[in-house]
Design a protein around this motif. Structure first.
Motif, PDB file in Angstrom:
ATOM      1  N   GLN A  21      19.082  38.469  46.148  1.00 26.98           N
ATOM      2  CA  GLN A  21      19.044  37.302  45.255  1.00 26.98           C
ATOM      3  C   GLN A  21      20.341  36.500  45.383  1.00 26.98           C
ATOM      4  N   ASN A  22      21.451  37.204  45.523  1.00 21.60           N
ATOM      5  CA  ASN A  22      22.729  36.497  45.698  1.00 21.60           C
ATOM      6  C   ASN A  22      22.685  35.641  46.958  1.00 21.60           C
TER       7      ASN A  22
ATOM      8  N   ARG B 244      20.028  32.681  46.568  1.00 26.13           N
ATOM      9  CA  ARG B 244      20.270  31.585  45.630  1.00 26.13           C
ATOM     10  C   ARG B 244      21.623  30.904  45.836  1.00 26.13           C
ATOM     11  N   ARG B 245      22.556  31.604  46.507  1.00 26.78           N
ATOM     12  CA  ARG B 245      23.836  30.946  46.829  1.00 26.78           C
ATOM     13  C   ARG B 245      23.756  30.490  48.279  1.00 26.78           C
ATOM     14  N   LYS B 246      22.900  29.520  48.476  1.00 27.65           N
ATOM     15  CA  LYS B 246      22.574  29.123  49.856  1.00 27.65           C
ATOM     16  C   LYS B 246      23.803  28.636  50.633  1.00 27.65           C
TER      17      LYS B 246
ATOM     18  N   ARG C 266      34.321  36.260  43.563  1.00 25.91           N
ATOM     19  CA  ARG C 266      33.331  36.980  42.754  1.00 25.91           C
ATOM     20  C   ARG C 266      33.962  38.028  41.849  1.00 25.91           C
TER      21      ARG C 266
ATOM     22  N   TYR D  41      23.352  33.628  39.831  1.00 27.03           N
ATOM     23  CA  TYR D  41      22.264  33.568  40.819  1.00 27.03           C
ATOM     24  C   TYR D  41      21.058  34.420  40.433  1.00 27.03           C
TER      25      TYR D  41
ATOM     26  N   LEU E 263      17.169  30.021  35.670  1.00 25.19           N
ATOM     27  CA  LEU E 263      18.533  30.436  36.011  1.00 25.19           C
ATOM     28  C   LEU E 263      19.453  30.052  34.845  1.00 25.19           C
TER      29      LEU E 263
END
Lengths: 378, 225
Positions: free
Chosen positions: A9-10, A13-15, A279, B99, B140
């Motif tokens: 998912q990281n 979604r963090r394209k 992060r 995310y 989100l």
């Protein structure tokens, strides 16, 4: 939800960050592979160009006589008048595909008497000879039957020009060409085709056969068994010279690849370190929730493994594909796409290992932070 | 019955101007089922005390006993297990993972359990329904308002059924209506048996809690009800 799901998912979604990291891996792997492919191709070209001109194996009749010099190279066993090779020898060579022959140049070598001097007569097949020795430059034209061309020294010493005749064994032969100076024994020789050479010298067999092959050492050993009546010699100076040049280029390619690889590893390390430092808060949240250090390390390793694996695969594919596009533009040479599973496996594994190793130090530092330090609000 | 026992806890740390004494000899007992407010001005040490109570920040001296466990005697990974089992946090800035969807954020504490994906999903959805965000579970964090993000944070804090909830200024950035809804939610959770410790500087919030303590310059005092 598993730790792998969190990692996916990281990345999903963090394209932007994912793409940047992936691009880094693709770039590093791709450029390294591409340069290696081009270097390998250039190395093969160099090897080929260094070995394709001039003979690197000489076949002569077995003889106890002294050695003559021919073409500036030592050719043992050539004597003008004694022992010759059967015509059958050439057939044996032509029929053998294992020899990887680039060119075969048989010759009839003999002498003939002129008005005052004796002359060295070379009966050659001009098309083959000119391919093997592109430095032969002939003013005039190639000799037809009963015609000759002469070396530059001979022309100068005897004041002969195209259109004159040369008397050989009491018969006159028109001179239709003069070979420009080569600096070798050719400069004093008389050249003609096989039929005329046989006529002049009376020799009805080959005196010497020069070969150009990709693997001179193997060919020499093989031909020695195939032709027990002949002496087969490798012209070591030429082969060693070519080998030395190719070895130097090969060392240069390896050093370049290593340096590129090191620069690549540094780029990956800087990128991944920056990524993990960004992060810290997220790592603090996970620690506060109750994730163990090993859970977080596991997520980070899964993420980098996925990226470095994809980067390695795409980088390798791009690295082997780009040279096929670039080589015709930059080197005027077409390259075929070559997939090597062992190289692919090595490169992709190296990519994953480098990726994982590059995050270990910043990840260890981040997960060992006190969660309250990692979280700005608490 | 005393669930949390704070014994002579002090905390100091190195600051730019030398050693800063954040907490001094704190002694505090919190009973099971209490809704405690930890009040004080900015920089008084209330957030530091909350982080120590939650097992996030070890004290310089003193002990923290929760449910009979000497929390800071635990090794680092056992301390993480302790937080997972006993504690739920609601941070001031919600601290959701950007995310992950609301549902996935709530599922996070369950990701390191042996529960199946379906069980995790069902539990997370149930808790989101409970905080009134069942219909927004696939959004989100940046698609939710501040109040909604706070509710997701609460759902994440309670999904693993901990004994304790620690909330750091949960109403600090909310409007009064949303803050009231949030405090009602906390009160409902407290009535369900959860022990809640909430840092706040807003005296209006005191009407929702069962007890309040006041901290100033790292020294604790009781506030009479």
């Amino acid at each position: 939800m598993t730790l792998t799901d969190i990692a996916f998912q990281n990345l999903r979604r963090r394209k932007g960050k994912t793409f940047f990291l992936l691009f880094t891996f693709i770039l590093v792997v791709g450029i390294t592979i591409m340069l290696n492919t081009l270097a390998k191709s250039m190395q093969e070209d160099l090897q080929k160009s260094l070995s394709q001109y001039g003979a690197n194996v000489v076949i002569t009749p077995k003889s106890d006589h002294f050695t003559l010099s021919y073409g500036g190279l030592s050719v043992p066993g050539v004597d003008y008048e004694i022992n010759h090779l059967d015509y059958d020898t050439l057939t044996k060579l032509n029929n053998n595909l294992d020899l990887r022959l680039n060119e075969i140049a048989p010759k009839i070598v003999g002498t003939a008497s002129g008005k005052i001097n004796r002359y060295l007569i070379l009966g050659v097949d001009f098309p083959s000879e000119l391919k093997m020795k592109p430095w032969w430059r002939i003013n005039g034209q190639l000799p037809r039957e009963q015609e000759v061309i002469i070396g530059s020294d001979l022309a100068q010493k005897e004041n002969l020009v195209i259109g004159d005749t040369l008397e050989l064994n009491r018969q006159s032969y028109p001179i239709v060409g003069v070979m420009q100076e080569t600096g070798g024994s050719e400069d004093s020789a008389v050249f003609t085709n096989f039929k005329t050479a046989r006529w002049i010298t009376g020799i009805d067999s080959w005196s010497i056969i020069e070969l150009n092959t990709d693997h001179p050492t193997q060919a020499t050993a093989y031909l020695s068994e195939l032709l027990p009546e002949a002496k087969v010699s490798e012209i070591s100076q030429l082969v060693e010279g070519a080998k030395e040049s190719v070895d130097r280029f090969s060392s240069f390619s390896v050093i370049t690849s290593i340096l590129l690889g090191l620069i690549g590893v540094l780029i990956v390390c800087v990128t991944t370190t920056g990524n993990i430092n960004d992060r810290t808060t997220e790592i603090g949240i996970l620690r506060a929730i109750g994730f163990r250090q090993q859970h977080i390390l596991s997520i980070l390793i899964r993420e980098i493994s996925i990226i470095s694996l994809c980067g390695g695969v795409f980088g390798y594919l791009i690295g082997i594909s780009l040279p096929t596009i670039l080589a015709p533009i930059t080197f005027q040479k077409s390259l075929s796409l070559e997939f090597n599973p062992l190289v692919a496996l090595t490169v992709i594994s190296a990519s994953v290992i480098i990726g994982v190793v590059s995050i270990l130090i910043p990840a260890q530092r981040a997960i060992q932070l006190n969660p309250s330090e990692a979280l700005s609000s608490i | 019955m005393s669930l949390i026992k704070v014994v002579e806890v002090s905390k100091s740390y190195e600051g730019g101007d030398g050693v800063v004494q954040a907490l001094t000899n704190i002694n505090l007992e919190i009973n099971e089922g209490e809704f405690l407010a930890l009040m004080g001005p900015s920089g008084s040490g209330k957030s530091t005390l909350l982080s120590i109570l939650g097992g996030l920040n070890s004290p310089t001296t003193g002990k923290l006993i929760i449910d009979g466990i000497d929390v800071y005697a635990l090794a680092s990974e056992r301390l993480a297990d302790f937080r997972h089992e006993y504690v739920g946090f609601v941070f001031q800035q919600y601290q959701l993972i950007p995310y992950l969807t609301a549902l996935e954020n709530v599922m996070l504490p369950l990701a390191i359990t042996s529960r199946t994906g379906r069980e995790q999903r069902d539990m997370a959805q149930t808790v989101l329904d409970k905080v009134g965000l069942g219909s927004k579970s696939l959004r989100l964090p940046n698609q939710l308002s501040g109040g909604e993000q706070n509710r997701v944070a609460i759902a994440r804090a309670i999904v693993n059924r901990p004994s304790l909830i620690f909330a750091d200024e949960p109403t600090g950035s909310l409007d009064s209506k949303t803050a009231k809804e949030l405090l009602e939610l906390f009160q409902a959770l407290n009535q369900d048996g959860l022990t809640i410790i909430m840092v706040t500087h807003n005296r209006e919030n005191l009407e929702w809690v069962s007890r309040a303590v006041y901290i100033r310059d790292g020294v604790l005092s009781q506030i009479p009800q």
